[in-house]
Design a protein around this motif. Structure first.
Motif, PDB file in Angstrom:
ATOM      1  N   GLY A  24       0.790  -1.218   0.000  1.00 37.59           N
ATOM      2  CA  GLY A  24       0.000   0.000   0.000  1.00 37.59           C
ATOM      3  C   GLY A  24       0.825   1.272   0.000  1.00 37.59           C
ATOM      4  N   ASN A  25       2.026   1.252   0.544  1.00 38.55           N
ATOM      5  CA  ASN A  25       2.823   2.464   0.690  1.00 38.55           C
ATOM      6  C   ASN A  25       4.087   2.448  -0.158  1.00 38.55           C
ATOM      7  OD1 ASN A  25       1.017   3.477   2.601  1.00 38.55           O
ATOM      8  ND2 ASN A  25       2.001   2.308   4.215  1.00 38.55           N
ATOM      9  N   LYS A  26       4.092   1.713  -1.229  1.00 34.27           N
ATOM     10  CA  LYS A  26       5.286   1.575  -2.071  1.00 34.27           C
ATOM     11  C   LYS A  26       5.493   2.848  -2.868  1.00 34.27           C
ATOM     12  CE  LYS A  26       8.435  -1.115  -4.019  1.00 34.27           C
ATOM     13  NZ  LYS A  26       9.690  -1.298  -3.405  1.00 34.27           N
ATOM     14  N   GLU A  27       6.561   3.565  -2.551  1.00 32.10           N
ATOM     15  CA  GLU A  27       6.923   4.777  -3.291  1.00 32.10           C
ATOM     16  C   GLU A  27       7.743   4.379  -4.513  1.00 32.10           C
ATOM     17  OE1 GLU A  27       9.505   8.868  -2.622  1.00 32.10           O
ATOM     18  OE2 GLU A  27       9.052   7.592  -0.921  1.00 32.10           O
ATOM     19  N   PRO A  28       7.556   5.045  -5.641  1.00 32.55           N
ATOM     20  CA  PRO A  28       8.385   4.738  -6.815  1.00 32.55           C
ATOM     21  C   PRO A  28       9.864   4.912  -6.467  1.00 32.55           C
ATOM     22  CG  PRO A  28       6.599   6.216  -7.422  1.00 32.55           C
ATOM     23  CD  PRO A  28       6.593   6.113  -5.909  1.00 32.55           C
ATOM     24  N   THR A  29      10.710   4.145  -7.109  1.00 35.70           N
ATOM     25  CA  THR A  29      12.140   4.201  -6.814  1.00 35.70           C
ATOM     26  C   THR A  29      12.940   4.630  -8.035  1.00 35.70           C
ATOM     27  OG1 THR A  29      12.468   1.879  -7.384  1.00 35.70           O
ATOM     28  CG2 THR A  29      11.954   2.364  -5.084  1.00 35.70           C
ATOM     29  N   LYS A  30      14.144   5.074  -7.791  1.00 34.31           N
ATOM     30  CA  LYS A  30      15.114   5.403  -8.836  1.00 34.31           C
ATOM     31  C   LYS A  30      16.386   4.647  -8.511  1.00 34.31           C
ATOM     32  CE  LYS A  30      15.046   8.391 -11.548  1.00 34.31           C
ATOM     33  NZ  LYS A  30      14.794   8.413 -12.962  1.00 34.31           N
ATOM     34  N   ARG A  31      17.062   4.154  -9.530  1.00 32.38           N
ATOM     35  CA  ARG A  31      18.317   3.436  -9.331  1.00 32.38           C
ATOM     36  C   ARG A  31      19.446   4.442  -9.197  1.00 32.38           C
ATOM     37  NH1 ARG A  31      19.779  -1.536  -9.244  1.00 32.38           N
ATOM     38  NH2 ARG A  31      17.723  -2.152  -9.919  1.00 32.38           N
ATOM     39  N   LEU A  32      20.327   4.194  -8.232  1.00 36.18           N
ATOM     40  CA  LEU A  32      21.483   5.048  -7.978  1.00 36.18           C
ATOM     41  C   LEU A  32      22.726   4.201  -8.159  1.00 36.18           C
ATOM     42  CD1 LEU A  32      22.688   7.732  -6.885  1.00 36.18           C
ATOM     43  CD2 LEU A  32      22.468   6.748  -4.603  1.00 36.18           C
ATOM     44  N   THR A  33      23.573   4.578  -9.088  1.00 34.72           N
ATOM     45  CA  THR A  33      24.805   3.839  -9.346  1.00 34.72           C
ATOM     46  C   THR A  33      25.988   4.682  -8.918  1.00 34.72           C
ATOM     47  OG1 THR A  33      23.776   2.779 -11.262  1.00 34.72           O
ATOM     48  CG2 THR A  33      26.174   2.683 -11.124  1.00 34.72           C
ATOM     49  N   ILE A  34      26.830   4.121  -8.063  1.00 36.34           N
ATOM     50  CA  ILE A  34      28.016   4.843  -7.617  1.00 36.34           C
ATOM     51  C   ILE A  34      29.235   3.939  -7.767  1.00 36.34           C
ATOM     52  CG2 ILE A  34      26.744   6.286  -5.990  1.00 36.34           C
ATOM     53  CD1 ILE A  34      27.894   4.519  -3.745  1.00 36.34           C
ATOM     54  N   ASP A  35      30.388   4.560  -7.927  1.00 33.61           N
ATOM     55  CA  ASP A  35      31.639   3.820  -7.972  1.00 33.61           C
ATOM     56  C   ASP A  35      32.317   3.956  -6.615  1.00 33.61           C
ATOM     57  OD1 ASP A  35      31.413   3.113 -10.698  1.00 33.61           O
ATOM     58  OD2 ASP A  35      32.097   5.101 -11.274  1.00 33.61           O
TER      59      ASP A  35
END
Length: 79
Positions: A24-35
């Motif tokens: 019910g509370n799933k917020e959209p996500t964004k992928r974060l790529t770091i080195d």
């Protein structure tokens, strides 16, 4: 040859609460790529494995601590 048995999937820090809460509370996500340096990656991965944690959950928790939610952020006001 030694037989190794793997248990159930590691618990997720974000997996607390009921299934209904999660769905019910799933917020959209964004992928974060770091080195990161290999040595740091090995330390984080090893420690998470020893503590039975998921790396992504630990990193999300650290980011939340460093960048706490604020009402101004929702309106595009820089903090």
């Amino acid at each position: 040859m030694k037989k190794v048995n793997f248990g159930a999937k590691r618990p997720s820090l974000s997996g607390q609460g009921t299934v209904d809460d999660w769905v019910g509370n799933k917020e959209p996500t964004k992928r974060l790529t770091i080195d990161v340096p290999v040595s740091l990656h090995k330390r984080v991965k090893s420690r998470c494995a020893m503590d039975n944690l998921v790396m992504a959950d630990v990193i999300r928790e650290l980011l939340e601590q460093r960048f706490p939610h604020s009402p101004e952020a929702e309106h595009g006001v820089p903090s």
